[in-house]
Design a protein around this motif. Structure first.
Motif, PDB file in Angstrom:
ATOM      1  N   ARG A  60      42.049  45.899  74.810  1.00 35.16           N
ATOM      2  CA  ARG A  60      40.584  45.996  74.849  1.00 35.16           C
ATOM      3  C   ARG A  60      40.101  46.693  76.112  1.00 35.16           C
ATOM      4  N   PHE A  61      40.699  46.349  77.263  1.00 34.38           N
ATOM      5  CA  PHE A  61      40.296  47.008  78.509  1.00 34.38           C
ATOM      6  C   PHE A  61      40.510  48.524  78.407  1.00 34.38           C
ATOM      7  N   ALA A  62      41.668  48.928  77.853  1.00 33.48           N
ATOM      8  CA  ALA A  62      41.965  50.356  77.726  1.00 33.48           C
ATOM      9  C   ALA A  62      40.954  51.048  76.822  1.00 33.48           C
ATOM     10  N   ARG A  63      40.575  50.413  75.735  1.00 26.89           N
ATOM     11  CA  ARG A  63      39.637  51.022  74.797  1.00 26.89           C
ATOM     12  C   ARG A  63      38.219  51.017  75.345  1.00 26.89           C
ATOM     13  N   VAL A  64      37.857  49.991  76.097  1.00 29.20           N
ATOM     14  CA  VAL A  64      36.526  49.957  76.715  1.00 29.20           C
ATOM     15  C   VAL A  64      36.379  51.111  77.707  1.00 29.20           C
ATOM     16  N   ASP A  65      37.449  51.390  78.466  1.00 28.24           N
ATOM     17  CA  ASP A  65      37.352  52.511  79.406  1.00 28.24           C
ATOM     18  C   ASP A  65      37.300  53.845  78.664  1.00 28.24           C
ATOM     19  N   ASP A  66      38.018  53.966  77.545  1.00 26.64           N
ATOM     20  CA  ASP A  66      37.906  55.171  76.716  1.00 26.64           C
ATOM     21  C   ASP A  66      36.465  55.362  76.256  1.00 26.64           C
ATOM     22  N   LEU A  67      35.814  54.268  75.869  1.00 29.96           N
ATOM     23  CA  LEU A  67      34.421  54.324  75.435  1.00 29.96           C
ATOM     24  C   LEU A  67      33.523  54.812  76.568  1.00 29.96           C
TER      25      LEU A  67
ATOM     26  N   SER B 142      20.382  60.539  83.099  1.00 32.60           N
ATOM     27  CA  SER B 142      21.260  60.445  84.259  1.00 32.60           C
ATOM     28  C   SER B 142      22.442  59.534  83.957  1.00 32.60           C
ATOM     29  N   ARG B 143      23.434  59.567  84.849  1.00 31.86           N
ATOM     30  CA  ARG B 143      24.616  58.703  84.688  1.00 31.86           C
ATOM     31  C   ARG B 143      24.189  57.237  84.645  1.00 31.86           C
ATOM     32  N   GLU B 144      23.246  56.867  85.488  1.00 28.69           N
ATOM     33  CA  GLU B 144      22.792  55.479  85.528  1.00 28.69           C
ATOM     34  C   GLU B 144      22.191  55.068  84.183  1.00 28.69           C
ATOM     35  N   LEU B 145      21.389  55.981  83.568  1.00 26.91           N
ATOM     36  CA  LEU B 145      20.773  55.684  82.281  1.00 26.91           C
ATOM     37  C   LEU B 145      21.829  55.604  81.178  1.00 26.91           C
ATOM     38  N   VAL B 146      22.821  56.492  81.237  1.00 30.64           N
ATOM     39  CA  VAL B 146      23.894  56.467  80.250  1.00 30.64           C
ATOM     40  C   VAL B 146      24.647  55.139  80.325  1.00 30.64           C
ATOM     41  N   MET B 147      24.973  54.702  81.535  1.00 32.05           N
ATOM     42  CA  MET B 147      25.715  53.452  81.692  1.00 32.05           C
ATOM     43  C   MET B 147      24.888  52.256  81.236  1.00 32.05           C
ATOM     44  N   ARG B 148      23.586  52.300  81.499  1.00 36.00           N
ATOM     45  CA  ARG B 148      22.724  51.193  81.046  1.00 36.00           C
ATOM     46  C   ARG B 148      22.688  51.148  79.521  1.00 36.00           C
ATOM     47  N   SER B 149      22.587  52.322  78.890  1.00 36.29           N
ATOM     48  CA  SER B 149      22.588  52.374  77.430  1.00 36.29           C
ATOM     49  C   SER B 149      23.927  51.909  76.870  1.00 36.29           C
ATOM     50  N   LEU B 150      25.004  52.292  77.545  1.00 34.82           N
ATOM     51  CA  LEU B 150      26.333  51.896  77.090  1.00 34.82           C
ATOM     52  C   LEU B 150      26.503  50.376  77.198  1.00 34.82           C
ATOM     53  N   ARG B 151      26.013  49.785  78.280  1.00 37.39           N
ATOM     54  CA  ARG B 151      26.088  48.322  78.430  1.00 37.39           C
ATOM     55  C   ARG B 151      25.352  47.633  77.286  1.00 37.39           C
ATOM     56  N   LEU B 152      24.176  48.165  76.945  1.00 39.72           N
ATOM     57  CA  LEU B 152      23.402  47.571  75.860  1.00 39.72           C
ATOM     58  C   LEU B 152      24.146  47.691  74.535  1.00 39.72           C
ATOM     59  N   GLU B 153      24.732  48.873  74.273  1.00 42.48           N
ATOM     60  CA  GLU B 153      25.467  49.091  73.026  1.00 42.48           C
ATOM     61  C   GLU B 153      26.677  48.159  72.936  1.00 42.48           C
ATOM     62  N   LEU B 154      27.430  48.040  74.028  1.00 42.08           N
ATOM     63  CA  LEU B 154      28.622  47.192  74.033  1.00 42.08           C
ATOM     64  C   LEU B 154      28.241  45.722  73.883  1.00 42.08           C
ATOM     65  N   ALA B 155      27.164  45.317  74.556  1.00 41.71           N
ATOM     66  CA  ALA B 155      26.715  43.925  74.467  1.00 41.71           C
ATOM     67  C   ALA B 155      26.305  43.578  73.039  1.00 41.71           C
ATOM     68  N   ALA B 156      25.598  44.505  72.385  1.00 42.22           N
ATOM     69  CA  ALA B 156      25.164  44.253  71.014  1.00 42.22           C
ATOM     70  C   ALA B 156      26.358  44.187  70.069  1.00 42.22           C
ATOM     71  N   ALA B 157      27.334  45.082  70.271  1.00 47.24           N
ATOM     72  CA  ALA B 157      28.502  45.119  69.382  1.00 47.24           C
ATOM     73  C   ALA B 157      29.351  43.858  69.522  1.00 47.24           C
ATOM     74  N   LEU B 158      29.509  43.363  70.752  1.00 51.52           N
ATOM     75  CA  LEU B 158      30.371  42.202  70.999  1.00 51.52           C
ATOM     76  C   LEU B 158      29.607  40.877  71.009  1.00 51.52           C
ATOM     77  N   ARG B 159      28.278  40.965  70.871  1.00 51.58           N
ATOM     78  CA  ARG B 159      27.426  39.769  70.889  1.00 51.58           C
ATOM     79  C   ARG B 159      27.573  38.989  72.189  1.00 51.58           C
ATOM     80  N   ILE B 160      27.518  39.737  73.304  1.00 49.49           N
ATOM     81  CA  ILE B 160      27.568  39.140  74.631  1.00 49.49           C
ATOM     82  C   ILE B 160      26.365  39.641  75.426  1.00 49.49           C
ATOM     83  N   THR B 161      26.166  39.131  76.631  1.00 45.72           N
ATOM     84  CA  THR B 161      25.044  39.570  77.456  1.00 45.72           C
ATOM     85  C   THR B 161      25.334  40.953  78.052  1.00 45.72           C
ATOM     86  N   GLU B 162      24.278  41.644  78.469  1.00 44.97           N
ATOM     87  CA  GLU B 162      24.465  42.929  79.117  1.00 44.97           C
ATOM     88  C   GLU B 162      25.227  42.770  80.432  1.00 44.97           C
TER      89      GLU B 162
END
Length: 440
Positions: free
Chosen positions: A62-69, A84-104
Motif C-alpha cells: 500500500r505504501f508503494a502504491r500510495v507513493d505512485d499515486l 500549485s503543488r500545494e493545491l494538488v497535494m490538498r486535492s490528492l489528500r481529499l481524494e485518498l481520504a474519500a476512497a479509504l474512508r479516513i480523515t484528510e
C-alpha cells in the motif's frame, strides 16, 4: 521503484496450488498416502503470526502504491485543475481520504510516510515487505527520523532498522529516541534552552464536569512531580485499606490508585499543606535517579555523552551538573567510562539490600517484561532463579518486574534466563523466546 512483491514485468507471480495450504486435518487418507508427507497444522499463535506477517506485506504494498499515486498526481497537475503543488497535494489528500474512508489528516500522514519509505528509507520498506518489522515499527521510525536533519537521519536509519527488527514496539520507541538523543547530544543544551521557553499550563474540557490539566514543563520536574504524587498515593491507599480491615465498612467505594493520585495532585496545588493526609505521607519528597557519565560531569573535552534521568532519557549536561552538585531529592549515579560495579550477597539473605535494589533498578531503567514501560523504581525485585531453588540475591540473578509481569512470570508458565549482558530471555513453550535488554 518496483512494486513490492511483484516481479520484473510488474505482474503478480502465479499463486501456488491451493493444495499446498491444506493442513493435516483437511487431507483425506488416500491423499496422504499419495503425498507421503502432510505438513503439521499450525497452532493458534502461529496462525495469528501468519496473519500479522501478511498485514505487514500488504502494508508495504500500500505504501508503494500510495507513493505512485502521489507521483502521478504531480506529473498530471491538470487532473486537479492545474493549480500549485500545494493545491494538488490538498486535492490528492481529499481524494485518498474519500476512497479509504479516513480523515484528510490520516491521508496526509499516509502520503508523507509513503514518500519517506520509498525515497528516504527503502531498506525499511523492504524489511516491511518481508514482515521483518510491523507497520507500527515503520511508522514510528519514519515519524522520528523525518524531523531530523537529512544527514543525521541517513546516519541513523541502519541502526534504527536493526532496533525495529529486534524489539517490541514500546521498547523500540524508547530505544530509538535514546539513539536520536545521543546522536544529537552536542546540541541538546541549546535545543532545551529554546524548548523551555514554551513551558505552560492549560486546561482542556473533558465533559461531564471534568477537565484535563496539562503542564508542559522540563522532563526532570515532570517525573519528580509524578513520582512524589504516586508515592503519597500508595501510602494513602495502604493506610485506607489498613484502617478498614477488621472494622465495619462505612459503605464508601475504595478509591483506585489513579483516583488517589488525582486527589493528592489537587490537594497539594490548592491547599499547599494537607494535614488530613496520613502522617507517613506528609514527609514524602520527590526523588529522581540521575545518571551522569563521570567524564562528562568533569567537563572533559570531546566527551558528549548526555546525562540521563530514569524514565525520561537524556537531559542537558548543565542541568545534570547542577543536580549532582548537591541538590536534594536526587539519587546520583556516576558511571565509570570502562568498568562497572557488581554487587552480590549470595545466599546470605533473600531480600536485596537497598544498594543492590537501587543498582538493579537503575541498570534496567524499566520493568524487564517484554514491551513494558513501567519505570523500574515502581517495580518489584524478582529472582530469576527462585531463592527456594538455590538462586542467589545478586545483580546477575535479579531483575525489576512490575506487579503484572511478576505475577505472569511466576504463574503463567514462563521461564526466565539471565544472559551475560544483563538481558533477560523469556521463554514459553508455544512462543519463540523473547529477549529483553537492560534499559529497554
Amino acid at each position: 521503484m518496483d512494486e513490492v512483491g511483484m516481479d520484473g514485468s510488474g505482474q503478480w507471480p502465479e499463486g501456488p496450488d491451493a493444495d499446498v495450504f491444506l493442513y493435516e486435518s483437511d487431507v483425506r487418507e488416500w491423499d496422504a498416502e499419495i503425498a507421503g508427507w502432510v505438513p503439521p497444522r499450525p497452532d493458534a499463535v502461529a496462525l495469528v503470526l501468519e496473519a500479522s506477517d501478511l498485514e505487514a506485506v500488504f502494508a508495504a504494498q500500500r505504501f508503494a502504491r500510495v507513493d505512485d499515486l502521489r507521483l502521478e498526481a504531480l506529473d498530471d497537475v491538470s487532473r486537479y485543475g492545474g493549480g500549485s503543488r500545494e493545491l494538488v497535494m490538498r486535492s490528492l489528500r481529499l481524494e485518498l481520504a474519500a476512497a479509504l474512508r479516513i480523515t484528510e489528516n490520516a491521508a496526509g500522514m499516509m502520503l508523507a510516510r509513503a514518500e519517506s519509505l520509498v525515497h528516504s528509507y527503502p531498506t525499511v520498506l523492504e524489511s516491511l515487505s518481508r514482515s521483518g518489522v510491523t507497520v507500527r515499527h515503520a511508522e514510528i521510525l519514519v515519524d522520528d527520523l523525518d524531523v531530523l536533519d537529512r544527514e543525521v537521519a541517513a546516519r541513523l536509519v541502519g541502526r534504527a532498522l536493526g532496533l525495529a527488527q529486534s524489539l517490541p514496539v514500546g521498547s523500540f520507541r524508547r530505544a530509538l529516541r535514546r539513539l536520536i538523543e545521543r546522536e544529537t547530544a552536542p546540541t541538546l543544551t541549546e535545543r532545551h534552552e529554546v524548548a523551555v521557553r514554551g513551558r505552560r499550563i492549560m486546561v482542556e474540557p473533558a465533559g461531564d464536569s471534568m477537565s484535563w490539566v496539562h503542564a508542559l514543563v522540563p522532563s526532570v520536574e515532570a517525573h519528580a512531580i509524578f513520582g512524589r504524587v504516586t508515592q503519597k498515593a500508595v501510602v494513602i491507599r495502604d493506610h485506607d485499606r489498613g484502617s478498614t480491615r477488621g472494622g465495619e465498612s462505612d459503605g464508601s467505594v475504595e478509591r483506585s490508585l489513579d483516583e488517589i493520585r488525582a486527589d493528592v495532585f489537587c490537594d497539594l496545588l490548592i491547599d499547599g499543606t494537607v494535614p488530613q493526609h496520613p502522617k507517613q505521607a506528609r514527609g514524602i519528597q520527590a526523588t529522581v535517579v540521575v545518571t551522569v557519565p563521570a567524564l562528562a560531569l568533569l567537563g572533559v573535552e570531546g566527551v558528549t555523552d548526555p546525562a540521563e534521568v530514569e524514565g525520561v532519557g537524556p537531559i542537558p549536561i548543565d542541568t545534570a551538573r547542577e543536580l549532582a552538585s548537591g541538590a536534594s531529592g536526587w539519587m546520583r549515579v556516576l558511571t565509570h567510562p570502562e568498568t562497572g560495579a557488581v554487587i552480590s550477597v549470595g545466599r546470605t539473605r533473600y531480600r536485596p539490600p537497598p544498594e543492590l535494589a537501587k543498582l538493579v533498578k537503575w541498570r534496567a531503567d524499566r520493568c524487564m517484561g517484554p514491551g513494558c514501560s513501567k519505570p523500574a523504581s515502581q517495580c518489584q525485585i524478582d529472582h530469576s532463579v527462585a531463592w527456594e531453588h538455590g538462586g542467589e540475591t545478586s545483580v546477575t540473578n535479579t531483575a525489576p518486574l512490575c506487579q503484572g509481569h511478576h505475577t505472569v512470570r511466576h504463574h503463567g508458565g514462563w521461564v526466565i534466563t539471565h544472559l551475560d549482558d544483563g538481558s533477560l530471555e523469556w521463554g514459553l513453550s508455544s512462543l519463540l523466546c523473547k529477549r529483553v535488554g537492560v534499559g529497554g
